[in-house]
Design a protein around this motif. Structure first.
Motif, PDB file in Angstrom:
ATOM      1  N   GLU A   1       7.851   8.968  -3.040  1.00  0.00           N
ATOM      2  CA  GLU A   1       6.729   8.314  -3.737  1.00  0.00           C
ATOM      3  C   GLU A   1       5.466   8.613  -2.953  1.00  0.00           C
ATOM      4  OE1 GLU A   1       6.632   4.065  -3.786  1.00  0.00           O
ATOM      5  OE2 GLU A   1       7.830   3.917  -5.582  1.00  0.00           O
ATOM      6  N   ASN A   2       4.323   8.537  -3.601  1.00  0.00           N
ATOM      7  CA  ASN A   2       3.056   8.817  -2.923  1.00  0.00           C
ATOM      8  C   ASN A   2       2.753   7.779  -1.841  1.00  0.00           C
ATOM      9  OD1 ASN A   2       2.764  10.894  -4.670  1.00  0.00           O
ATOM     10  ND2 ASN A   2       1.366   9.823  -6.042  1.00  0.00           N
ATOM     11  N   SER A   3       2.050   8.205  -0.833  1.00  0.00           N
ATOM     12  CA  SER A   3       1.622   7.302   0.241  1.00  0.00           C
ATOM     13  C   SER A   3       0.477   7.946   1.010  1.00  0.00           C
ATOM     14  CB  SER A   3       2.797   7.051   1.194  1.00  0.00           C
ATOM     15  OG  SER A   3       2.361   6.407   2.369  1.00  0.00           O
TER      16      SER A   3
ATOM     17  N   THR B   1       7.571  -2.561   7.495  1.00  0.00           N
ATOM     18  CA  THR B   1       6.545  -2.275   8.517  1.00  0.00           C
ATOM     19  C   THR B   1       5.170  -2.776   8.058  1.00  0.00           C
ATOM     20  OG1 THR B   1       6.318   0.020   7.728  1.00  0.00           O
ATOM     21  CG2 THR B   1       7.740  -0.357   9.652  1.00  0.00           C
ATOM     22  N   GLN B   2       4.929  -2.839   6.738  1.00  0.00           N
ATOM     23  CA  GLN B   2       3.661  -3.395   6.247  1.00  0.00           C
ATOM     24  C   GLN B   2       3.577  -4.885   6.609  1.00  0.00           C
ATOM     25  OE1 GLN B   2       1.026  -1.788   4.489  1.00  0.00           O
ATOM     26  NE2 GLN B   2      -0.043  -3.701   4.920  1.00  0.00           N
ATOM     27  N   ALA B   3       4.686  -5.617   6.391  1.00  0.00           N
ATOM     28  CA  ALA B   3       4.669  -7.051   6.712  1.00  0.00           C
ATOM     29  C   ALA B   3       4.515  -7.269   8.212  1.00  0.00           C
ATOM     30  CB  ALA B   3       5.950  -7.710   6.207  1.00  0.00           C
TER      31      ALA B   3
ATOM     32  N   PRO C   1      -3.257  -4.783   1.576  1.00  0.00           N
ATOM     33  CA  PRO C   1      -2.406  -3.717   2.128  1.00  0.00           C
ATOM     34  C   PRO C   1      -2.894  -2.314   1.791  1.00  0.00           C
ATOM     35  CG  PRO C   1      -1.374  -4.716   0.204  1.00  0.00           C
ATOM     36  CD  PRO C   1      -2.608  -5.515   0.482  1.00  0.00           C
ATOM     37  N   GLY C   2      -3.774  -2.199   0.792  1.00  0.00           N
ATOM     38  CA  GLY C   2      -4.217  -0.895   0.318  1.00  0.00           C
ATOM     39  C   GLY C   2      -3.124  -0.235  -0.510  1.00  0.00           C
ATOM     40  N   PRO C   3      -3.448   0.729  -1.359  1.00  0.00           N
ATOM     41  CA  PRO C   3      -4.800   1.120  -1.700  1.00  0.00           C
ATOM     42  C   PRO C   3      -5.497   0.035  -2.550  1.00  0.00           C
ATOM     43  CG  PRO C   3      -3.199   2.328  -3.053  1.00  0.00           C
ATOM     44  CD  PRO C   3      -2.425   1.525  -2.083  1.00  0.00           C
ATOM     45  N   ILE C   4      -6.818  -0.073  -2.377  1.00  0.00           N
ATOM     46  CA  ILE C   4      -7.593  -1.117  -3.059  1.00  0.00           C
ATOM     47  C   ILE C   4      -8.033  -0.648  -4.444  1.00  0.00           C
ATOM     48  CG2 ILE C   4      -9.788  -2.380  -2.968  1.00  0.00           C
ATOM     49  CD1 ILE C   4      -9.742  -2.111   0.068  1.00  0.00           C
TER      50      ILE C   4
HETATM   51  N1   CP Z   1       0.066  -0.076   2.171  1.00  0.00           N
HETATM   52  C1   CP Z   1       0.709   1.043   1.799  1.00  0.00           C
HETATM   53  O1   CP Z   1       1.951   1.101   1.765  1.00  0.00           O
HETATM   54  O2   CP Z   1      -0.116   2.092   1.489  1.00  0.00           O
HETATM   55  P1   CP Z   1       0.378   3.558   1.084  1.00  0.00           P
HETATM   56  O3   CP Z   1       1.078   3.454  -0.235  1.00  0.00           O
HETATM   57  O4   CP Z   1      -0.858   4.410   1.036  1.00  0.00           O
HETATM   58  O5   CP Z   1       1.340   4.025   2.155  1.00  0.00           O
END
Ligand code: CP
Length: 309
Positions: A55-57, A139-141, A264-267
């Motif tokens: 998935e994109n990130s 890891t975001q949390a 958390p982004g993206p906004i």
């Molecule tokens: N917060 C976050 O997971 O951003 P991405 O999807 O850009 O990795």
């Protein structure tokens, strides 16, 4: 040496409070390292890590890669869209082929909830979940709680409101588990259709009124409206969503107190948060991103130390 209670990071659900404190204490040390002029340590010179993203990130992928490089690991980057997955290769075949190149650890983002758990049962490598569908984003949390700790001194006792699309959000679920483990009070706020029915069973209260929620909280974590995960319409129009559940400077200033703003982004600027709030002095959004590198270094380092035990 203190060790994590787990060999994979599949979700916050599988961690205990001591694990979180160990990750934070280790991240404190790495944060000091990455603020030095020489930002690299030789800790993982013999370790090879594959980042496999279905998935994109932007943030997660780049900060895992940077964390691995700061630890001197060898890094392989795999993007499903440019791979033999497009020719029908299965997840297990894909990962086993990567592992046959002597890879020790896999960081995986996948659209299917539970993909990391499935993989951990079928391959011999330490697995880190970098986001699995609407399930968890551990890891975001961790970086979110670490950023609250940095800003407010502690997470225990703090009041945190998570606003928006709770139903589709792996960030919300992982944050709820992490915040509750550390003794924070948690409320959620959003359209009724985007609040899962089971949410109160996680020890979380529902606050339908954003203004009341903001007056109550120390921290507001504004979630992205995840249009790509919505197969139907959950609210009448984006404009109405923004009027009821978006935060703007006028609302923030009217509270008569300072709260911490996270995302958390993206906004989606102008939808869940306006630019003047996202870029205000109350926002710690870019600190969250900065802390992501130290947190991911800590997680990788601690899991790597268990690889041959
Ligand atoms: N917060 C976050 O997971 O951003 P991405 O999807 O850009 O990795």
């Amino acid at each position: 040496m203190p060790a994590l209670s787990v060999r994979h990071l599949l979700g916050i659900k599988y961690l205990n409070e001591k694990d979180i404190q160990l990750i934070f204490e280790t991240a404190d040390q790495f944060k000091e390292v990455i603020n030095r002029s020489i930002k690299k340590v030789p800790s993982l010179r013999d370790i090879t890590i594959a980042n496999i993203f279905f998935e994109n990130s932007t943030r997660t992928k780049l900060s895992f890669e940077l964390a691995e490089k700061r630890l001197s690991a060898d890094v392989l980057n795999f993007s499903a869209s440019q791979s033999s997955v497009k020719k029908g290769e299965t997840l297990i075949d894909t990962v086993n082929n990567i592992l046959s190149m002597k890879v020790d650890m896999v960081v995986m983002r996948h659209p299917n909830p539970g993909a990391g758990i499935f993989l951990s049962k079928h391959v011999k490598a330490s697995i880190i979940n970098a986001g699995d569908g609407a399930h968890e984003h551990p890891t975001q949390a961790l970086l979110d709680s670490y950023s609250i700790r940095e800003k407010l001194g502690d997470v225990a006792g703090k009041k945190v409101i998570i606003v928006g699309d709770i139903l589709h959000s792996r960030v919300a679920l992982s944050n709820i588990f992490a915040l509750k483990l550390q003794g924070a009070q948690v409320k959620v706020c959003g359209p009724k259709t985007l609040i899962p029915k089971y949410i109160e069973s996680l020890g979380v209260e529902v606050e339908p009124d954003l203004r009341k929620g903001l007056l109550w909280c120390d921290v507001a974590n504004m979630l992205r409206v995840q249009n790509e995960r919505m197969e139907m319409s959950y609210f009448p129009t984006t404009r109405e969503y923004t009027q009821q559940f978006g935060i703007n400077k006028e609302l923030l200033d009217s509270l008569g107190k300072e709260i911490v703003i996270m995302h958390p982004g993206p906004i989606n600027r102008g939808v869940e948060i306006t630019s003047d709030v996202a870029d205000s002095s109350q926002s710690i959004i870019l600190h969250q991103v900065e802390n992501g590198v130290a947190i991911r270094m800590a997680v990788i380092y601690l899991l790597a130390s268990q690889l041959n035990t």
